[in-house]
Design an enzyme around this catalytic site. Structure first.
Site, PDB file in Angstrom:
ATOM      1  N   CYS A  49     110.867  -0.882 -26.945  1.00 62.19           N
ATOM      2  CA  CYS A  49     110.325  -1.125 -25.948  1.00 62.19           C
ATOM      3  C   CYS A  49     109.207  -0.668 -26.458  1.00 62.19           C
ATOM      4  O   CYS A  49     108.047  -1.704 -25.617  1.00 62.19           O
ATOM      5  CB  CYS A  49     110.922   0.149 -24.674  1.00 62.19           C
ATOM      6  SG  CYS A  49     110.543   2.238 -24.942  1.00 62.19           S
ATOM      7  N   HIS A 304     110.184   5.976 -22.344  1.00 61.04           N
ATOM      8  CA  HIS A 304     110.330   4.359 -22.239  1.00 61.04           C
ATOM      9  C   HIS A 304     108.817   4.217 -22.268  1.00 61.04           C
ATOM     10  O   HIS A 304     107.471   4.621 -21.312  1.00 61.04           O
ATOM     11  CB  HIS A 304     110.612   4.107 -21.468  1.00 61.04           C
ATOM     12  CG  HIS A 304     111.355   2.118 -21.046  1.00 61.04           C
ATOM     13  ND1 HIS A 304     112.049   2.271 -22.006  1.00 61.04           N
ATOM     14  CD2 HIS A 304     110.472   1.902 -19.547  1.00 61.04           C
ATOM     15  CE1 HIS A 304     111.822   0.560 -21.183  1.00 61.04           C
ATOM     16  NE2 HIS A 304     110.962   0.613 -19.927  1.00 61.04           N
TER      17      HIS A 304
END
Length: 1285
Positions: A49, A304
């Site tokens: 990510c 994330h």
């Protein structure tokens, strides 16, 4: 530094909407098309990510994208040639070009970065290792610069992103300035202690660092140490400014990582002129606007990344979700402003209404922030804190959360309404106000009337792209999900008009062709996939092949199937399906109706008819495996067909009595005869069963009429509950129970009676009860039928199952019924097994066997098979022994300990006999006499449990059941409330003489009675005078039984009466210490001579350890017994430890312990260093003189306690002391500790490799810790680049 700091968290909501609710029939599903945003996301390879967020930022940097596209194959080479020897192919920029073209032009929801990461030289595991996005930014740019050497694009990254900082040191004595210039790719700014980006930049580039006092600067011109000032300025500004927020830090005091989650604001536009060396240029030369924010969600050890990006070229379709509260708030404010003159009454419970009215009534249409609270009190007679703070928070926070209503003016000193701004005449704006109004909206003013063209923002979260508003960026100022990197671009950079809404702008032609070919391929895949997955398999049932029978449609011919298979596209209409069926059935005449049908056990049933020919099969609810009945819509073979769920047929089993004239079973038209044995006499009765279907909406009375039965007939339903004698066939011995339907049920439908497929319905005439086959008891009918399967198997075990060979066991089948007595079954078995020839007087009994093969207690032979609960067609074991009568109990018993399997003895006693009588029978059976015995039960884990206290109570009163095991235990029955405690003696491991601890002289104990335990304290080789601080040797000295109301002093006195301690002499019980053992560890000292054992929370079975003292001891509840030892100066060892009773009742802080120890050794508290030993880890935890902290909630000073976390000091803990006046070694670890740590590491390595842990004699006791999530090893991030020079 942080390695895999940002371990990927699972994100929800990434499933494509187009793939939900669909069953993929075959083949791989093609990637879905782009969503409403018309932008393409990037697939996450497991932990990429951070890469996806940076790549999207570079893609939406048009200048970077176009510079990359300007490099042609003649400079970069071709990917097709990369495997050719000697070919110079710059793979990384080529793969990046291809990825950007895919993201811009290919119609798919998300693109893959697998080819790009392969060009980085990453293996498959790199896709799951997450790294810092700032680190990736630097490494990726470095890799690109090396890849583009000797090309026209070799300098474009330097031109776009590199700036210059100049560091200056000014000598305060001579004025000499020393300067050093350094290049930067991004600015790393501090977050800790700062409230905004401007504050951090001010601290870096405006504030000076002074060298003074002990920290002087050596001036080259003065040639001596002088006072100086250090500063830094921006010398060269790049077109794109990348700013990294230092949110992750390391706390060296706590030795742990942490994330700064406090509020940290940043503007949408920023002027860097105050931070630059040259400030004589135009404002536009220093002005930057925000276009990308990379956000990190999570903590230090997991998280994330996703990114907020401004769509500069307007490539996406911006459709943000409607804000729920904003229109309502704006409408409310407008109404308040409009009506404030004509509405004297104020809504005093609504702070928004009150503040709006206060500001609107001011002549200047604004109020000083300092005066707003006072004006509020004047208006409603109460302060903000008293009336609104509890529900709305501070007034400043309330104004900020309603930034669509209020705005700050005059350098933030006044508040005004956006719907009614201050008049220029009465309130001239200041310079800061003019700047604010001329700039685009900032986070402090996110509620602008409408977003200007080209300022559309999107959230790109891996594969998902959603539209957001500028106001959403303000939510990323603080919290676990907060901004991590900021990307600004100069406001001078303008985009040409032909670039707007044109994703093909500046994209090379060969990449456009590649994307077009990919789109054609995807379109073909989708069409094929849709065609495959929209084909439904239908089964057509044609009316000419069916007839109506028993409430359902039945095929006319059993040889031929009445259905036809048809494959059809569910996207087509019902009319097209009807036409296709017409073409299949050329001979069909008249109308055609299509009705959804379903095959049920009773037959085919019709539901709803599809009448609208214009709807698709999908809309009509016709899916794969659907069944359709093709007919004229009115009748089938002249009969009207009922349809709908209420008429759904039920297939019942109709049972009738049958008087048979022969001995063979009858099967005719589905009628099955269930009769007696094949050899019974003519005229013996049985039951016949017939499967019949009935519509669910018919009543029970109509069912009786359909069966041709008279009204006097009785209908019964099979009874599934009830007593033992009312069970179904085979569950209690040869009889089945049926329940009569009351007369009122005759008017109820089968659906209302909850009758379902397979249920049995017994039909009886009143005279049926004249037969012995049927018995009526209330509303329960018991049916007893002879059958050739009514038998019991009897297995003979001559030794009761103990040590028999397989050949010694014999099995026979005995015919039996539920009413047969078990004594008859036994007699038949004895006869068939020919056991009459055994010695006269030999007794046998029948016993059941459980699922494990264990013999159960003998069954009572006075009962029938049914009443004894014996199931027919099961096995009984014939064993030597007597069978109990109905009033007797069969019990197992053992003497002394819990018996092993098969080793217990058996007796039969009356259930009315008392415990004392039962005990006497057991003692007589084993040849014991005397009165010092009592009975105990087995507990749930098959160990000796609680005694039977009431010896005069009967066995039935104590609820002792048949087959239970009792233990005959030696000793008098303990009085109620007594505890049984195991007593151990603590021995000094240093002494081998009989003078140890209690001067114990008894050598009669075995090795099993000796053990070493790890106490709560130290496992050091130096032994203290008492055994609490080292590896203590314990010897079992017996058990005591004592009342739980006895005091600790009574316990000590009774312990001294044990035979093993008869030679012990102590002046008083105060010279004894009693420890409680937990898991063979010295856990706590029992305190309070006069406290009862119940208050000390001692329970039966507890282990206690006694220890002799050289002086009296009476520890208070807050006194902690510690083993303290002073370090030997200059050596890695300690003097022998001493005991210290530290009083922590008033003050349990580190300072109190330090003061106590300093007084003990005659030292100053500031000259000693303390540490607590952790024997499980062989480490020392230093006890610092902590400063008091402030609780955030109560704003009170929170006293630190050594009795709480993290030290949890308790009895037996070891405290090490270092005298800093004569000992410079601040390390508490000894050689023994290092050896212990090495053993622990070896153990961990063995466990990791699957080996067994070392023995208990090699290591100290281990604490059991819960499983923690294993973290991946830290791996450095790198990108491999070829050599192109």
């Amino acid at each position: 530094m942080f390695g895999n700091l940002f371990e990927e968290e699972e994100e929800d909501g990434f499933t494509s909407a187009s793939s939900r609710g669909r069953v993929v029939k075959g083949g791989d599903e093609p990637p879905p098309s782009r969503g409403r945003s018309n932008l393409c996301g990037i697939k996450n390879q497991g932990g990429t990510c951070y890469l996806n967020s940076l790549l999207q930022t570079l893609l939406f940097t048009p200048e970077f994208r176009e510079e990359l596209f300007n490099l042609g194959p003649e400079e970069l080479g071709r990917l097709e040639d990369k495997e050719k020897p000697g070919a110079k192919v710059r793979v990384i920029p080529l793969e990046l070009q291809r990825l950007f073209a895919t993201l811009l032009l290919v119609d798919q929801q998300s693109a893959s970065t697998a080819n790009l990461t392969d060009s980085f030289g990453w293996n498959s595991s790199e896709g799951t290792n997450q790294h810092d996005v700032q680190e990736l930014n630097r490494i990726l740019f470095s890799a690109l610069e090396h890849s583009l050497v000797d090309t026209t694009g070799s300098t474009f990254i330097h031109r776009l992103y590199h700036g210059t900082i100049v560091n200056s040191i000014l000598c305060k004595e001579c004025g000499n300035v020393s300067q050093r210039q350094e290049d930067f790719l991004d600015l790393t700014v501090c977050v800790c202690g700062m409230s905004s980006l401007e504050d951090a930049l001010w601290s870096m580039f405006v504030e000076e660092e002074l060298f003074e006092g002990n920290n002087l600067y050596r001036c080259a011109q003065c040639d001596r140490l002088v006072t100086a000032a250090k500063s830094a300025k921006l010398r060269k500004l790049p077109p794109f400014m990348t700013i990294s927020l230092l949110r992750f830090s390391f706390d060296f005091a706590k030795c742990e990582r942490y994330k700064e989650t406090g509020r940290y604001s940043f503007p949408f536009t920023i002027n860097l002129q105050p931070f630059c060396e040259q400030i004589d240029g135009e404002d536009s030369d220093y002005s930057y606007e925000l276009f990308s924010v990379i956000i990190h969600k999570g903590g230090c050890y997991g998280g994330h990344y996703h990114v907020y990006i401004r769509d500069i070229d307007q490539l996406g379709q911006w459709e943000p979700q409607e804000e729920e509260c904003k229109p309502k708030t704006q409408k409310k404010v407008k109404e308040e402003v409009k009506k404030e003159a004509s509405e004297p009454k104020l809504q005093e419970d609504d702070p928004l209404s009150v503040l709006t009215a206060i500001i609107a009534q001011e002549p200047s249409k604004s109020v000083l922030l300092d005066q707003l609270g006072q004006k509020l009190m004047d208006k409603i007679g109460s302060s903000w804190s008293k009336k609104f703070r509890k529900h709305y928070g501070p007034i400043g926070k309330f104004l900020q959360s309603h930034s669509d209503v209020f705005m700050l003016v005059s350098n933030g000193t006044r508040v005004a309404l956006k719907a009614n701004p201050p008049s220029p005449v009465t309130e001239p704006p200041g310079p800061a106000e003019q700047t604010t109004n001329s700039d685009p909206p900032t986070p402090s003013d996110p509620g602008a009337a409408g977003q200007e063209q080209g300022s559309h923002w999107f959230d790109l979260n891996d594969s998902t792209v959603t539209s957001i508003r500028e106001s959403d960026i303000e939510k990323q100022f603080q919290g676990k999900e907060s901004a991590y990197m900021l990307f600004y671009r100069k406001t001078q950079l303008h985009r040409p008009s032909e670039a707007l809404n044109n994703p093909q702008y500046k994209v090379p032609l060969h990449l456009i062709q590649m994307a077009q070919e990919e789109n054609i391929k995807l379109q073909q895949m989708r069409e094929k996939f849709e065609a495959t997955n929209n084909t439904v398999e239908l089964r057509l049932h044609l009316a000419p092949n069916y007839r109506l029978q028993n409430g359902a449609l039945q095929p006319i011919s059993h040889e031929q199937s009445g259905s036809t298979a048809l494959s059809f596209d569910r996207r087509k209409t019902v009319g097209e399906l009807r036409l296709a069926i017409y073409q299949m059935q050329e001979l069909w005449e008249g109308d055609m109706a299509l009705t959804v049908a379903k095959s049920l056990p009773a037959g085919l049933h019709l539901y709803n008819t599809v009448t609208d020919d214009s709807v698709s099969l999908y809309s009509a609810g016709i899916h794969t495996n659907s069944e359709l009945f093709v007919w004229n819509g009115r009748e089938v073979c002249g009969a009207t067909v009922p349809s709908g769920a209420e008429w759904e047929p039920v297939l019942l089993t109709v049972v009738r009595p049958l008087l048979r004239e022969d001995g063979d079973p009858e099967v005719e038209d589905g009628v099955v005869c269930e009769d007696g044995r094949g050899d019974f006499e003519n005229g013996e009765q049985g039951l016949k069963r017939e499967a019949r279907g009935f519509a669910g909406a018919v009543t029970l009375g109509e069912v009786r009429e359909a069966l041709g039965e008279p009204k006097e007939s009785l209908l019964c339903q099979e009874h599934k509950g009830g007593k033992r004698g009312e069970l179904g066939a085979g569950e209690g011995g040869g009889a089945s129970g049926w329940k009569l339907f009351p007369p009122d049920d005759m008017q109820r439908t089968l659906k209302e009676l909850s009758l379902k497929d397979g249920d049995a319905l017994l039909v009886l005439e009143p005279q049926s009860f004249d037969s012995s086959m049927f018995t009526l008891n209330g509303d329960i009918v018991t049916v007893t039928t002879p059958s050739d399967c009514r038998w019991l198997q009897v297995e003979f075990q001559p030794h009761g199952g103990r040590g028999e060979e397989e050949g010694e066991r014999r099995k026979i089948k005995v015919p039996a019924t539920g009413n047969m007595l078990l004594c008859e079954v036994k007699q038949r078995a004895i006869e068939e097994l020919q056991l009459q020839e055994q010695p006269p007087g030999a007794q046998y009994c029948l016993r059941q066997v459980d699922c494990t093969g264990k013999l159960l207690p003998p069954v009572c032979e006075e009962l029938s098979v049914r009443d004894a609960g014996v199931r027919l067609m099961t096995t009984l074991t014939l064993c030597p022994g007597n069978a109990p009568k109905a009033s007797q109990l069969f019990l197992h018993f053992s003497v002394g300990t819990a018996p092993s399997a098969g080793m217990e003895m058996d007796i039969i006693v009356e259930n009315t006999c008392t415990v004392k009588e039962c005990l006497k029978v057991m003692l007589d059976a084993v040849g014991l006499d005397g009165n010092c015995w009592h009975l105990r039960r087995l507990d749930w884990c098959e160990e000796v449990g609680e005694p039977l206290m009431d010896e005069d109570a009967s066995l039935s009163e104590l609820k002792i059941s048949n087959g239970e095991t009792l233990i005959v235990t030696e000793g008098q029955l303990p009085p109620k409330g007594f505890l049984k405690l195991s007593v151990w003696l603590c021995l000094d491991p240093r002494s081998s003489s009989t003078e140890a601890c209690f001067n114990h002289t008894d050598n009669g104990h075995t090795e099993e009675q000796m053990l070493e335990v790890a106490p709560a304290g130290e496992t050091h080789s130096q032994s203290p005078p008492l055994c609490a601080g080292n590896m203590a040797e314990l010897r079992s000295v017996g058990q005591v039984e004592i009342s739980d109301e006895a005091t600790l002093e009574d316990l000590k006195t009774q312990v001294l009466t044990l035979p093993a301690l008869q030679d012990v002499c102590v002046p008083t019980t105060a010279f004894m210490r009693v420890w409680q053992l937990e898991g063979r560890r010295l856990a706590r000292i029992l305190r309070g001579q006069q406290l009862t054992l119940r208050k000390l929370k001692l329970t039966s079975g507890t282990d206690v350890c006694v220890q002799r003292l050289l002086k009296e001891e009476d520890l208070g509840p807050k006194e902690v017994l510690l083993n303290v030892k002073m370090g030997v100066p200059g050596e890695r060892c300690y003097y022998p430890p001493e005991e210290l009773a530290w009083d922590a009742s008033r003050d349990s802080s580190p300072r109190s312990l330090r003061t106590c120890l300093a007084a003990m050794y005659g030292l100053s508290p500031d000259s000693i260093l303390l540490a607590k030993h952790q024997p499980d880890k062989h480490t020392w935890e230093e006890i610092s003189n902590w400063s008091q902290q402030v609780s955030k909630k109560k704003k009170k000073k929170k006293a630190e306690s050594l009795l709480g976390a993290p030290f949890h000091l308790k009895d037996g803990d070891t405290i090490g002391i270092k005298n800093l006046l004569i000992d410079n070694n601040r390390d508490f670890v000894t050689l023994e500790d290092e050896q212990g740590q090495q053993r622990l590491r070896e153990q961990a390595e063995q466990r990791r490799k699957g080996g067994q842990a070392a023995g208990a004699d090699d290591v100290g006791p281990q604490k059991k810790t819960g499983q923690t999530k294993s973290r991946k090893p830290e791996v450095a991030l790198s990108i491999n680049v070829g050599v192109f020079r």
